[in-house]
Scaffold this motif. Structure first.
Motif, PDB file in Angstrom:
ATOM      1  N   MET A 141     -74.952   7.487  28.823  1.00  0.00           N
ATOM      2  CA  MET A 141     -74.476   7.396  29.906  1.00  0.00           C
ATOM      3  C   MET A 141     -74.379   8.439  30.562  1.00  0.00           C
ATOM      4  O   MET A 141     -74.584   8.411  31.975  1.00  0.00           O
ATOM      5  N   ALA A 142     -74.192   9.642  30.022  1.00  0.00           N
ATOM      6  CA  ALA A 142     -74.079  10.959  30.997  1.00  0.00           C
ATOM      7  C   ALA A 142     -75.443  11.313  31.262  1.00  0.00           C
ATOM      8  O   ALA A 142     -75.774  11.654  32.403  1.00  0.00           O
TER       9      ALA A 142
ATOM     10  N   VAL B  31     -77.421  -0.509  27.516  1.00  0.00           N
ATOM     11  CA  VAL B  31     -76.850  -1.373  26.127  1.00  0.00           C
ATOM     12  C   VAL B  31     -75.703  -2.166  26.704  1.00  0.00           C
ATOM     13  O   VAL B  31     -75.191  -2.153  27.942  1.00  0.00           O
ATOM     14  N   THR B  32     -75.266  -3.135  25.840  1.00  0.00           N
ATOM     15  CA  THR B  32     -74.267  -4.022  26.339  1.00  0.00           C
ATOM     16  C   THR B  32     -73.034  -3.573  25.713  1.00  0.00           C
ATOM     17  O   THR B  32     -72.040  -4.427  25.982  1.00  0.00           O
ATOM     18  N   ASP B  33     -73.055  -2.455  24.996  1.00  0.00           N
ATOM     19  CA  ASP B  33     -71.788  -2.008  24.479  1.00  0.00           C
ATOM     20  C   ASP B  33     -70.895  -1.765  25.566  1.00  0.00           C
ATOM     21  O   ASP B  33     -70.794  -1.225  26.597  1.00  0.00           O
TER      22      ASP B  33
ATOM     23  N   GLY C 276     -66.408   1.881  29.756  1.00  0.00           N
ATOM     24  CA  GLY C 276     -65.395   3.091  29.654  1.00  0.00           C
ATOM     25  C   GLY C 276     -66.048   4.180  30.169  1.00  0.00           C
ATOM     26  O   GLY C 276     -65.132   5.153  30.985  1.00  0.00           O
ATOM     27  N   GLU C 277     -67.197   4.697  29.865  1.00  0.00           N
ATOM     28  CA  GLU C 277     -67.743   6.013  30.436  1.00  0.00           C
ATOM     29  C   GLU C 277     -67.990   6.010  31.986  1.00  0.00           C
ATOM     30  O   GLU C 277     -67.563   6.970  32.377  1.00  0.00           O
ATOM     31  N   MET C 278     -68.408   4.777  32.450  1.00  0.00           N
ATOM     32  CA  MET C 278     -68.632   4.688  33.633  1.00  0.00           C
ATOM     33  C   MET C 278     -67.056   5.085  34.499  1.00  0.00           C
ATOM     34  O   MET C 278     -67.094   5.548  35.522  1.00  0.00           O
TER      35      MET C 278
ATOM     36  N   ALA D  58     -70.252  12.284  38.043  1.00  0.00           N
ATOM     37  CA  ALA D  58     -71.361  11.920  38.598  1.00  0.00           C
ATOM     38  C   ALA D  58     -71.317  10.580  39.655  1.00  0.00           C
ATOM     39  O   ALA D  58     -71.977  10.357  40.532  1.00  0.00           O
ATOM     40  N   ILE D  59     -70.262   9.852  39.254  1.00  0.00           N
ATOM     41  CA  ILE D  59     -70.102   8.543  39.844  1.00  0.00           C
ATOM     42  C   ILE D  59     -69.030   8.854  40.882  1.00  0.00           C
ATOM     43  O   ILE D  59     -68.036   9.300  40.598  1.00  0.00           O
TER      44      ILE D  59
END
Lengths: 426, 426
Positions: free
Chosen positions: A14-15, A190-192, A197-199, A206-207
């Protein structure tokens, strides 16, 4: 991406998406209106050209949902056919046709010292969109963010993963065709659930903003956990107040439409408040129209006395967004009673007043703090398209930055450009 | 309040302040422009009338600071005299004289179905202001938030607690005189640092936005810990780029002003970039002006070669906001080199270009994502007053909602008012 998944943790993956998005946001923010337009048209074309691939992928999603015994309404949202793919392509073309917001001079003025100041629209940066089963959100959200010059990270539901991946491939083809960075529109591979949570933590800055698209539990989780701004509404507990000065025929027509046109949208009315002064004349005719259309009516004691077919409303009813053919109804003491009820239970989404008394209308408009207030019109107009703002990514009930329909303009920020000829400050 | 402190935990006390503020925000949001104006004038009068009380309280703060061996610059910020109280009162009068933003129709349009849509300015709600030693922030921030119809919770530094309490008493007198709720402007009555932590968590949703006013460590803590939106800038690492097309005399004059007029403000220039093409002609004259004014110059190797009096800049210099009579200087390869340097080191606050080549200016304006960009003018103009926006509560470098000077308009939100005559949605 499949190889990467094997070697990276979800957080690392995600990073990397975040870094890619941030890197893409630079060139995207200064891309010309023509180039973005060309990319959108190429995306729409690619969607149609790749429709067999998309439909085949969608069959996999639908079969899996059916095998899991998923509800029919869910499968209906998930299912694609040629008409729906065509509608997606048309939606992207409509976004392409909107005025490009980036670079627009919002306002400008001169200073006595000769400085000329412009407030100019800029992209926001990187948008994170988290959604559920509707695969068309992939196309809608990707296109809308691109139009405003933003990079976007899309995280769709696992139920529509195959469909969304194929739709995303069409978007990527459009970006490449127009010479824009592919990372302008990224799909989380990924569907994890940890990816969400990371987003919500913002991917190390970054977001810039998160937009959740889906049911109440998704929005609640996003609002609760997000460490970056969120454009969303948790619910649309919309009210209509019928004042003593209302025209009865208009009240009947608007209430019926506001409740029953589509019961499942956030702009559907959930609670009807009727001025006690016209209870004898207005209440039963309005409720009869609703009942004829199949609406269940839950009234307070006064309502039940005048309209015995009503069920007794519980305390919970006034705080419930039914999203169904059910309405809660109360008598109130004029505009003061209406304001007190609405300001207690409102979700700050949309409320309407039916009245001919302009004093009542002005108080309704001034003293209720909801995103949208309507006079003598249906709450179902709470929609970016109906406002003439073009496609929307959602409706926001917060008060920061965007409120009401979140369209292409609301996905921008601004900066100041100051033009001088040698000015120094005293 | 003193009794309450003894019985309540800090968290309970702060929660109560939050509830009071939220309750006050309702009537405040619909208070007329006249009433708010009257309150502000009454506050200014009360400040002057109560000046002995304020000065006596200030003596206690100054004595405590001196006893603690505090730096003279800090004590200067803390110290009040009659002129400073008069300036505070004048500041409030200037805010009173601003146009009331609440209820302003920002934009309006008609729809083909006859609906008339207005986007109307509303207050934001409740603002939390966290500041340090300057007692005048109590008056400035309180007045500005009130003008925009917001309730405010003020948390000043413990060093100025006595002074701020007396200033706040004058504000409260003005509110009462105008019939506005006293809780419209609340002062946190404890100096416990935990109170700040509670504010940063938002007081159970009671705070809509936090504005920190103070040094970098305060702003950093607020940005790091806040769970509500923040209007702030961490630093103003402002750049000036002198292009090959710059007029030398203008460059000398602007760079000198931008760096040396006041070195301690966030709009002061910290880094000078000079186009390598004019290094021979422009660099030494510009640097000589700065040196004559007492500025220390830290250059890259090329700068030091042409101007041997410069010290060698280290890697850290390019990332340092000196807020002092020091400047870092580099030669760059034209506008591309300038953009690369600025986009790497900028704090997204303010940057200026000195150039006659309009192509260079447009690239500078388009390709840098800072709140304020100036052409042929000093970076020290980065100020709400200089922009003609009136008093400001700070300058924001974020991209959500407010950016650049945060004045009375930036402390508002909006809602939609839709006027119909019976419209229902198809």
């Amino acid at each position: 991406m499949q190889d990467k998944q094997d070697n990276l943790t979800v957080a690392e993956l995600m990073a990397e998406l975040g870094r890619n998005a941030r890197a893409a946001a630079g060139p995207l923010g200064i891309a010309s209106a023509e180039r973005k337009h060309a990319a959108l048209i190429a995306m729409a074309d690619a969607l149609l050209r790749r429709k067999e691939l998309i439909l085949n992928a969608n069959v996999l999603d639908v079969q899996a949902a059916e095998a899991a015994g998923t509800a029919a309404s869910f499968i209906d949202r998930l299912k694609l056919d040629e008409a729906r793919i065509r509608a997606m392509a048309d939606g992207i073309r409509a976004i392409a046709a909107l005025k490009d917001p980036v670079g627009e001079i919002i306002t400008e003025w001169d200073r006595p010292n000769g400085l000329h100041i412009e407030r100019v629209r800029t992209p926001l940066g990187v948008i994170g969109v988290i959604y559920e089963s509707r695969p068309n959100v992939t196309a809608d959200a990707g296109a809308l963010c691109l139009k405003a010059g933003n990079a976007v990270i899309l995280r769709g539901g696992s139920d529509s993963a195959h469909s969304s991946r194929e739709i995303h491939a069409a978007l990527a083809e459009g970006l490449t065709a127009a010479g824009l960075p592919e990372a302008a529109i990224q799909m989380v591979p990924v569907t994890d659930r940890a990816a969400v949570g990371e987003m919500l933590k913002g991917l190390n800055g970054a977001i810039d903003v998160i937009v959740p698209r889906g049911g109440k539990s998704l929005v609640a989780r996003v609002q609760e956990e997000a460490r970056v701004p969120v454009f969303a509404h948790l619910e649309g507990l919309c009210h209509i107040y019928v004042d003593a000065s209302a025209e009865l025929e208009m009240a009947k027509k608007i209430v019926l439409n506001a409740k029953m046109r589509r019961t499942g949208i956030c702009g559907a009315t959930e609670t009807l408040l009727v001025d006690r002064k016209v209870a004898e004349t207005h209440l039963v005719p309005v409720l009869s129209e609703l009942a004829k259309a199949g609406c269940e009516i839950r009234g307070d004691a006064d309502v039940c006395a005048l309209y015995p077919q009503a069920e007794a409303a519980t305390a919970e009813d006034w705080a419930t967004e039914y999203l169904d053919a059910i309405i809660s109804v109360a008598l109130v003491d004029g505009i003061d009673g209406a304001l007190a009820h609405i300001n207690r239970y409102s979700s700050h989404h949309t409320e309407a007043v039916i009245a001919e008394d302009t004093g009542v209308v002005e108080r309704f408009f001034n003293e209720i703090d909801s995103a949208i207030l309507l006079h003598n019109a249906s709450t179902q107009f709470a929609d970016g398209g109906e406002f003439g703002m073009g496609a929307e990514i959602g409706i926001a009930t917060g008060k920061m930055h965007a409120r009401g329909p979140v369209g292409v303009e609301q996905l921008t920020s601004f900066k100041y450009r100051v033009r001088g000829n040698g000015q120094t400050r005293v």
